[in-house]
Each structure stands twice: as structure tokens, then as C-alpha cells.
Design a protein around this motif. Structure first.
Motif, PDB file in Angstrom:
ATOM      1  N   SER A 153      21.627  -4.566  20.290  1.00  0.00           N
ATOM      2  CA  SER A 153      22.400  -5.749  19.913  1.00  0.00           C
ATOM      3  C   SER A 153      21.690  -6.433  18.752  1.00  0.00           C
ATOM      4  N   ALA A 154      22.459  -6.922  17.797  1.00  0.00           N
ATOM      5  CA  ALA A 154      21.884  -7.519  16.586  1.00  0.00           C
ATOM      6  C   ALA A 154      21.428  -8.942  16.884  1.00  0.00           C
ATOM      7  N   SER A 155      20.237  -9.045  17.445  1.00  0.00           N
ATOM      8  CA  SER A 155      19.668 -10.344  17.796  1.00  0.00           C
ATOM      9  C   SER A 155      18.160 -10.187  17.887  1.00  0.00           C
ATOM     10  N   PRO A 156      17.416 -11.295  17.811  1.00  0.00           N
ATOM     11  CA  PRO A 156      15.963 -11.180  17.952  1.00  0.00           C
ATOM     12  C   PRO A 156      15.590 -10.619  19.316  1.00  0.00           C
ATOM     13  N   ALA A 157      14.491  -9.895  19.346  1.00  0.00           N
ATOM     14  CA  ALA A 157      14.016  -9.343  20.609  1.00  0.00           C
ATOM     15  C   ALA A 157      13.430 -10.454  21.484  1.00  0.00           C
ATOM     16  N   ASN A 158      13.286 -10.158  22.774  1.00  0.00           N
ATOM     17  CA  ASN A 158      12.560 -11.082  23.648  1.00  0.00           C
ATOM     18  C   ASN A 158      11.266 -10.467  24.170  1.00  0.00           C
ATOM     19  N   GLU A 159      10.912  -9.293  23.617  1.00  0.00           N
ATOM     20  CA  GLU A 159       9.636  -8.660  23.928  1.00  0.00           C
ATOM     21  C   GLU A 159       9.011  -8.151  22.632  1.00  0.00           C
ATOM     22  N   TYR A 160       7.690  -8.345  22.495  1.00  0.00           N
ATOM     23  CA  TYR A 160       6.978  -7.974  21.267  1.00  0.00           C
ATOM     24  C   TYR A 160       5.608  -7.413  21.636  1.00  0.00           C
ATOM     25  N   ARG A 161       4.986  -6.771  20.670  1.00  0.00           N
ATOM     26  CA  ARG A 161       3.616  -6.317  20.830  1.00  0.00           C
ATOM     27  C   ARG A 161       2.805  -6.727  19.609  1.00  0.00           C
ATOM     28  N   PHE A 162       1.650  -7.332  19.881  1.00  0.00           N
ATOM     29  CA  PHE A 162       0.654  -7.649  18.851  1.00  0.00           C
ATOM     30  C   PHE A 162      -0.483  -6.658  18.998  1.00  0.00           C
ATOM     31  N   MET A 163      -0.912  -6.063  17.874  1.00  0.00           N
ATOM     32  CA  MET A 163      -1.990  -5.090  17.911  1.00  0.00           C
ATOM     33  C   MET A 163      -2.937  -5.315  16.742  1.00  0.00           C
ATOM     34  N   ILE A 164      -4.169  -4.877  16.924  1.00  0.00           N
ATOM     35  CA  ILE A 164      -5.123  -4.804  15.812  1.00  0.00           C
ATOM     36  C   ILE A 164      -5.730  -3.409  15.833  1.00  0.00           C
ATOM     37  N   ILE A 165      -5.643  -2.720  14.701  1.00  0.00           N
ATOM     38  CA  ILE A 165      -6.300  -1.430  14.540  1.00  0.00           C
ATOM     39  C   ILE A 165      -7.271  -1.535  13.370  1.00  0.00           C
ATOM     40  N   LEU A 166      -8.273  -0.670  13.352  1.00  0.00           N
ATOM     41  CA  LEU A 166      -9.362  -0.751  12.378  1.00  0.00           C
ATOM     42  C   LEU A 166      -9.574   0.601  11.701  1.00  0.00           C
ATOM     43  N   ALA A 167      -9.838   0.573  10.402  1.00  0.00           N
ATOM     44  CA  ALA A 167     -10.060   1.804   9.643  1.00  0.00           C
ATOM     45  C   ALA A 167     -11.256   1.628   8.720  1.00  0.00           C
ATOM     46  N   PRO A 168     -12.302   2.451   8.857  1.00  0.00           N
ATOM     47  CA  PRO A 168     -13.418   2.361   7.912  1.00  0.00           C
ATOM     48  C   PRO A 168     -12.927   2.699   6.503  1.00  0.00           C
ATOM     49  N   ALA A 169     -13.469   1.991   5.519  1.00  0.00           N
ATOM     50  CA  ALA A 169     -12.981   2.165   4.146  1.00  0.00           C
ATOM     51  C   ALA A 169     -14.146   2.204   3.168  1.00  0.00           C
ATOM     52  N   GLN A 170     -13.914   2.930   2.078  1.00  0.00           N
ATOM     53  CA  GLN A 170     -14.835   2.922   0.946  1.00  0.00           C
ATOM     54  C   GLN A 170     -14.223   2.082  -0.169  1.00  0.00           C
ATOM     55  N   ALA A 171     -14.919   1.981  -1.289  1.00  0.00           N
ATOM     56  CA  ALA A 171     -14.388   1.246  -2.428  1.00  0.00           C
ATOM     57  C   ALA A 171     -13.023   1.802  -2.797  1.00  0.00           C
ATOM     58  N   TYR A 172     -12.062   0.903  -2.975  1.00  0.00           N
ATOM     59  CA  TYR A 172     -10.699   1.298  -3.301  1.00  0.00           C
ATOM     60  C   TYR A 172     -10.577   1.456  -4.804  1.00  0.00           C
ATOM     61  N   PHE A 173     -10.262   2.660  -5.244  1.00  0.00           N
ATOM     62  CA  PHE A 173     -10.120   2.919  -6.681  1.00  0.00           C
ATOM     63  C   PHE A 173      -8.839   3.684  -6.911  1.00  0.00           C
ATOM     64  N   ALA A 174      -7.921   3.066  -7.625  1.00  0.00           N
ATOM     65  CA  ALA A 174      -6.605   3.675  -7.853  1.00  0.00           C
ATOM     66  C   ALA A 174      -6.537   4.415  -9.177  1.00  0.00           C
ATOM     67  N   GLY A 175      -7.680   4.566  -9.875  1.00  0.00           N
ATOM     68  CA  GLY A 175      -7.661   5.197 -11.182  1.00  0.00           C
ATOM     69  C   GLY A 175      -7.123   4.222 -12.225  1.00  0.00           C
ATOM     70  N   ASP A 176      -6.849   4.728 -13.416  1.00  0.00           N
ATOM     71  CA  ASP A 176      -6.273   3.884 -14.463  1.00  0.00           C
ATOM     72  C   ASP A 176      -4.883   3.418 -14.040  1.00  0.00           C
ATOM     73  N   VAL A 177      -4.643   2.125 -14.167  1.00  0.00           N
ATOM     74  CA  VAL A 177      -3.372   1.550 -13.726  1.00  0.00           C
ATOM     75  C   VAL A 177      -2.598   1.018 -14.925  1.00  0.00           C
ATOM     76  N   ARG A 178      -1.432   1.587 -15.117  1.00  0.00           N
ATOM     77  CA  ARG A 178      -0.464   1.077 -16.088  1.00  0.00           C
ATOM     78  C   ARG A 178       0.825   0.791 -15.339  1.00  0.00           C
ATOM     79  N   VAL A 179       1.531  -0.232 -15.749  1.00  0.00           N
ATOM     80  CA  VAL A 179       2.653  -0.723 -14.952  1.00  0.00           C
ATOM     81  C   VAL A 179       3.926  -0.803 -15.784  1.00  0.00           C
ATOM     82  N   ALA A 180       5.037  -0.691 -15.098  1.00  0.00           N
ATOM     83  CA  ALA A 180       6.345  -0.935 -15.703  1.00  0.00           C
ATOM     84  C   ALA A 180       6.835  -2.291 -15.228  1.00  0.00           C
TER      85      ALA A 180
END
Length: 356
Positions: A153-180
Motif C-alpha cells: 500500500s502506498a503509505s509510510p511504513a510502521n516498521e523500520y530498521r536502523f543499522m550501522i556497518i563499518l568498512a576499513p578504508a584507505q585514502a580515497y583517490f578518484a584519479g584526475d577529475v573532469r566534470v560536465a
């Protein structure tokens, strides 16, 4: 802000850790997760006491409303380990405020502060060995909420879930970035959900970004939905533009995300005597500055990369390259932020919160 935990969160530990199977020198962003996760369910009108359990699949009905009506929001945060082995969060109060702002907009019940803050503390304390020392190393934190009630049914839910997950990360490098610069597609519109970290906002970006990538660009600079005359965001990040010595960024609105890195840069600019204006930025203003040689820098600001320099852009078929600027504003901001996050300098703002 609270720095000590008082909430008793039940913990079910994984029998054997996965950490020894992970090559921390070859991490792909967001693909490796720690041993445990936090879960709290909303039912019968209230959030249930969170629990920490082994990371693993969850079971939902095919009719869960998240799949059909998109009630899904998230946050992005990081934890850092200093040279003494202490673990720190960066402005977690702002992420707490924003996740509830997103929740309100998507008709999701707000998560209590105690559940969010102390859930973070206890989960990260348990997983502190996953936070590696050294600049660039961090623990990416993904709190999120989804609608779990079965039914179409197209209506807000009355049940939800909140979660936290964790991921180890290194320096984020996207390379050369050019944009449109976007001329047709929009990220968000007046009265919409652009200011919320709603999952659907990001899904809507994928197609126009893929079109830009086919033309040799890495990201899209989003413009306002009404006229496409004003710059708003860069990819999934807030955007800053430097014309001459003047730094510019767009004001937050119901179309633009109130980024934690963005607001930190606004504060730092004032203290570093870097002239900053928060005002609407016309695309034509940026194009003319590029033609006149006055466009010195463009960069995105966000949790994953902190600062992501933009080397060039296209607009209406014309391409522009940005100059290499000595002592650019972007690198200065990045250094100041990293020094605070890794506990290498004083934190006069109270942004750093230790995981006890």
C-alpha cells in the motif's frame, strides 16, 4: 556532546574474526566490512534497544516497503586512529542531526540520540583493531534506515530498521577529475528531497553520470532544476569555486545537502583569512572566469575524499582546463582537516570526539 556510554547494548560476538584475512594495503572502498554491525528495529511505535551482532545478511519480506516506496536514508562518517592508538570521530553530532532531518523528510521515525551516539561508540570500540594508523587510513561508517514493514500500500511504513556497518578504508583517490556541467538533468528540485541523504537521490544521479563518463568526464556538476543557470553540487559532493582570490560556494537549501565537510571548510576559511562568499554561483560567471584566466580552483568537498580537485569542465560543448595553482585553497583545507581528524593538532572547534 556525550563522550561516555551508559546504554547497555547486547553484544553477540563473531566466533572468529575476519581481520586476518584482509589485505589492508589493497582495500577497495566500501567492499570489505568489519566483523560486527549494529541493529535497532522500530516496531509498536518505538525504537527497540540496539544490539551488536556479527556482520551478515538480513532477511526482509519481498513486500518490504523499502523496495517499493524508497524509504531509505543513510549517513557517511569516518573514524581515525592517531599515533598513540586512540580512535576519533569527526563531528558525529552533525551526522546525528542530519540523519534525523532526512528521516523527518521521508516520514521515518527519528532515531534517539542515545541509540545513535552510544551505538557508534560501542560498535567502533569493539572494532577498533580495524582502524589502522597512518594518514589515509580510516574506518568508513555507514549508518542507515530502511522501511521493513511488509505490504505494497502506498503509505509510510510502521516498521523500520536502523543499522550501522563499518568498512576499513584507505585514502580515497578518484584519479584526475573532469566534470560536465549539467544542462538537462537535475539532482534535485525545489520542495524535493535534495537536502536529505535519501538513497533515491543517488540512484537518480547514476544515469546522467554514466552519460558524462561516455564523453570522457568522471562526474557531473549539478545545476538548478528550474533554469540550469546556477551551480549546486559536484557529483556526490558540495562544490567550491575560486575566482581570483575569492572562494565561492552555494548556500544550502532544500536542493543542496548540508555537508559536514562543507560547513567545516566555511568555518576554516574564516579563521585562515581566506575570502569566502556563500551565494548562488552562476554557470556563466564560472565560464567567463575560465576564459579570462581568473578561475583558479574548483573542488568537491565530502567525507570520502575530503577534498577532490577538479581539473577541468565542459559546458555547451566547450571544454576548459584549470591552471595548476601554487598553495591552492583546496590543499590547505585538506591539511587542516586531516590534522584535526588524526589528532595531530589542537581542535579549537570541539569537532573531534574520542571513542572510549
Amino acid at each position: 556532546m556525550k563522550t561516555e556510554t551508559t546504554l547497555s547494548i547486547p553484544i553477540t560476538k563473531r566466533v572468529q574474526t575476519k581481520i586476518n584475512e584482509v589485505d589492508f594495503s589493497k582495500l577497495k572502498f566500501g567492499e570489505v566490512f568489519t566483523d560486527h554491525m549494529l541493529i535497532s528495529d522500530y516496531k509498536n511505535g518505538s525504537w527497540q534497544t540496539p544490539e551488536i551482532v556479527p556482520y551478515g545478511p538480513i532477511t526482509l519480506e519481498p513486500s518490504a516497503k523499502v523496495f517499493h516506496y524508497g524509504q531509505a536514508i543513510f549517513e557517511g562518517m569516518k573514524a581515525y586512529k592517531d599515533e598513540d592508538g586512540r580512535v576519533w570521530l569527526f563531528r558525529p553530532d552533525q551526522n546525528f542531526i542530519r540523519i534525523n532531518k532526512s528521516a523527518e523528510r521521508l516520514a521515518i521515525p527519528e532515531i534517539p540520540e542515545e541509540f545513535f551516539m552510544e551505538g557508534l561508540q560501542q560498535l567502533i570500540h569493539l572494532e577498533r583493531d580495524w582502524v589502522k594508523q597512518g594518514e589515509g587510513n580510516s574506518l568508513y561508517i555507514r549508518p542507515f534506515m530502511i522501511a521493513t514493514q511488509p505490504g505494497v500500500s502506498a503509505s509510510p511504513a510502521n516498521e523500520y530498521r536502523f543499522m550501522i556497518i563499518l568498512a576499513p578504508a584507505q585514502a580515497y583517490f578518484a584519479g584526475d577529475v573532469r566534470v560536465a556541467i549539467a544542462e538537462k538533468y537535475s539532482r534535485s528540485a525545489d520542495g524535493g528531497i535534495g537536502y536529505a541523504k535519501a538513497a533515491g537521490n543517488y540512484a537518480g544521479q547514476f544515469y546522467p553520470t554514466a552519460l558524462a563518463q561516455q564523453e570522457g568526464f568522471q562526474q557531473v556538476i549539478w545545476t538548478d532544476a528550474s533554469t540550469h543557470e546556477y551551480i549546486e553540487e559536484a557529483g556526490t559532493m558540495n562544490v567550491f569555486v575560486r575566482i581570483g582570490d575569492q572562494l565561492l560556494t552555494a548556500p544550502v537549501s532544500d536542493r543542496i545537502l548540508d555537508g559536514v565537510t562543507r560547513k567545516s571548510i566555511v568555518t576554516l576559511a574564516k579563521d585562515m583569512d581566506i575570502p569566502l562568499e556563500v551565494r548562488p554561483i552562476k554557470v556563466q560567471e564560472v565560464v567567463e572566469a575560465a576564459r579570462d584566466g581568473e578561475l583558479k580552483e574548483m573542488f568537491g568537498a565530502g567525507t570520502a575524499a575530503v577534498i577532490s580537485p577538479i581539473l577541468g569542465f565542459s559546458y555547451k560543448g566547450e571544454r576548459f582546463e584549470l591552471p595548476s595553482v601554487a598553495d591552492g585553497y583546496g590543499p590547505q583545507f585538506k591539511k587542516r582537516l586531516l590534522d584535526i581528524q588524526y589528532n595531530r593538532t589542537e581542535d579549537p572547534y570541539g569537532w573531534r570526539v574520542e571513542v572510549k
